[in-house]
Scaffold this motif. Structure first.
Motif, PDB file in Angstrom:
ATOM      1  N   ASP A  58       0.847  -1.189   0.000  1.00  0.00           N
ATOM      2  CA  ASP A  58       0.000   0.000   0.000  1.00  0.00           C
ATOM      3  C   ASP A  58       0.880   1.236   0.000  1.00  0.00           C
ATOM      4  N   ASP A  59       0.312   2.340  -0.459  1.00  0.00           N
ATOM      5  CA  ASP A  59       0.985   3.630  -0.345  1.00  0.00           C
ATOM      6  C   ASP A  59       0.064   4.642   0.335  1.00  0.00           C
ATOM      7  N   LEU A  60      -0.773   4.140   1.238  1.00  0.00           N
ATOM      8  CA  LEU A  60      -1.726   4.992   1.939  1.00  0.00           C
ATOM      9  C   LEU A  60      -0.998   5.988   2.827  1.00  0.00           C
ATOM     10  N   THR A  61      -1.484   7.206   2.849  1.00  0.00           N
ATOM     11  CA  THR A  61      -0.922   8.231   3.726  1.00  0.00           C
ATOM     12  C   THR A  61      -1.948   8.767   4.712  1.00  0.00           C
ATOM     13  N   ARG A 121     -13.366   8.317  -1.851  1.00  0.00           N
ATOM     14  CA  ARG A 121     -14.653   8.728  -2.425  1.00  0.00           C
ATOM     15  C   ARG A 121     -14.903   8.092  -3.793  1.00  0.00           C
ATOM     16  N   GLN A 122     -13.838   7.656  -4.435  1.00  0.00           N
ATOM     17  CA  GLN A 122     -13.951   6.903  -5.686  1.00  0.00           C
ATOM     18  C   GLN A 122     -12.971   5.739  -5.620  1.00  0.00           C
ATOM     19  N   LEU A 140      -7.347   1.220  -6.639  1.00  0.00           N
ATOM     20  CA  LEU A 140      -6.956   2.612  -6.793  1.00  0.00           C
ATOM     21  C   LEU A 140      -8.033   3.475  -6.148  1.00  0.00           C
ATOM     22  N   GLY A 141      -7.623   4.425  -5.323  1.00  0.00           N
ATOM     23  CA  GLY A 141      -8.585   5.267  -4.626  1.00  0.00           C
ATOM     24  C   GLY A 141      -8.369   6.741  -4.888  1.00  0.00           C
ATOM     25  N   ARG A 142      -9.452   7.479  -4.898  1.00  0.00           N
ATOM     26  CA  ARG A 142      -9.394   8.939  -4.975  1.00  0.00           C
ATOM     27  C   ARG A 142     -10.110   9.515  -3.772  1.00  0.00           C
ATOM     28  N   LEU A 143      -9.509  10.558  -3.202  1.00  0.00           N
ATOM     29  CA  LEU A 143     -10.078  11.197  -2.029  1.00  0.00           C
ATOM     30  C   LEU A 143     -11.049  12.314  -2.407  1.00  0.00           C
ATOM     31  N   THR A 144     -11.264  12.494  -3.711  1.00  0.00           N
ATOM     32  CA  THR A 144     -12.243  13.456  -4.214  1.00  0.00           C
ATOM     33  C   THR A 144     -13.351  12.686  -4.922  1.00  0.00           C
ATOM     34  N   THR A 145     -14.381  13.399  -5.320  1.00  0.00           N
ATOM     35  CA  THR A 145     -15.508  12.745  -5.989  1.00  0.00           C
ATOM     36  C   THR A 145     -15.293  12.603  -7.499  1.00  0.00           C
ATOM     37  N   THR A 146     -14.125  12.989  -7.992  1.00  0.00           N
ATOM     38  CA  THR A 146     -13.846  12.857  -9.424  1.00  0.00           C
ATOM     39  C   THR A 146     -13.799  11.387  -9.808  1.00  0.00           C
TER      40      THR A 146
END
Length: 300
Positions: A58-61, A121-122, A140-146
């Motif tokens: 993981d590369d979670l921060t 969020r995505q 793969l994760g995005r912290l925005t709603t894009t």
């Protein structure tokens, strides 16, 4: 959304090929995928038809502790991707929203109680079968709603045969049951007694890591008594010894053992020990917890 750089993609592919058979492979695989699609975070896991989820990279921060304290300690069983795989999900690239809609695997409690807390969020998931009993999943994760666009998803689908070939070469016998952590430069000793025989500069931090791991192992999934029993099981104690140490009946120990295996989706003491080692390697080394350590422990 940035335009993919062909040179970066080719370089990432070359590095992934070179990493086959090494501990760097999962990281290189994630970097290859990231050269095609922008994301804020990446997580690589292996799911099995039976047994716990296996952490690989993981590369979670942000909110990384949730992965180890909750997700890998049992909540993964509520993940729509895991549930869909158990129902025959084929290799592919899936957005979380599409998966829940098409497969009918939405769990409102998982989404409300755990997923929102992660900040994702995505989510886009790449699913690859390593064999009939085990899958490689790269999230793969995005912290925005894009959202991940159709073009991005199609690019990953075109990459899928290459990813599958790479993974089958590296994990030709199935994903290993232990994660790799850069925090550990020394192999984990099987006993604390052997740790005492090591050099002092190694012994103290390793002992603290093991003791901390025993305290925090499955903490969010088990009751305090179940955690005591689990801590003794991973130290090799049998039902009779555990009953004596805790002052309870052997039948009660058997019941606790049954509940522990059920809550953690495991089927044997060996699987529990492998799950504990994975927790030991990937857990935060800082000895902080809200729950006191189990009082009854044996010398490993």
């Amino acid at each position: 959304m940035s335009i993919p750089n062909k040179n970066e993609q080719q370089q990432a592919l070359a590095e992934a090929i070179e990493a086959i058979g090494t501990v760097a492979f999962a990281r290189r695989l994630a970097q290859l995928v990231s050269s095609y699609v922008d994301s804020d975070c990446c997580l690589v896991l292996s799911y099995q038809a039976s047994g716990a989820a296996v952490y690989l990279y993981d590369d979670l921060t942000d909110k990384r502790e949730l992965l180890f304290s909750q997700y890998l300690n049992g909540i993964y069983a509520q993940d729509p991707f895991y549930r869909a795989l158990r129902h025959g999900l084929s290799d592919g690239v899936y957005s979380l929203s599409t998966l829940m809609h098409q497969q009918g695997v939405n769990d409102p409690h998982y989404m409300a109680d755990f997923y929102l807390a992660t900040g994702w969020r995505q989510e886009l998931g790449i699913v690859l079968a390593l064999n009939k009993q085990q899958w490689l999943t790269l999230f793969l994760g995005r912290l925005t709603t894009t959202p991940f666009s159709a073009v991005e998803q199609q690019g990953l689908r075109q990459l899928l045969p290459i990813l599958s070939a790479l993974c089958r070469q590296h994990w030709h016998k199935g994903a290993e049951t232990l994660a790799h952590s850069p925090m550990l430069d020394v192999a984990v000793s099987p006993t604390l007694a052997r740790l005492d025989a090591m050099a002092p500069n190694i012994r103290a931090p390793m002992r603290l890591r093991v003791e901390h791991a025993l305290i925090t192992f499955a903490q969010s999934r088990l009751t305090p008594r179940e955690q005591q029993v689990a801590a003794l099981l991973v130290q090799g104690q049998d039902n009779v010894a555990i009953a004596k140490l805790l002052g309870i009946g052997e039948g009660t120990v058997k019941n606790h053992r049954k509940h522990i295996y059920a809550k953690l989706a495991l089927d044997s003491q060996g699987a529990l020990f492998a799950h504990f080692l994975n927790h030991l390697i990937t857990s935060d080394s800082a000895p902080s917890t809200k729950r006191p350590a189990p009082r009854a422990t044996s010398n490993l």
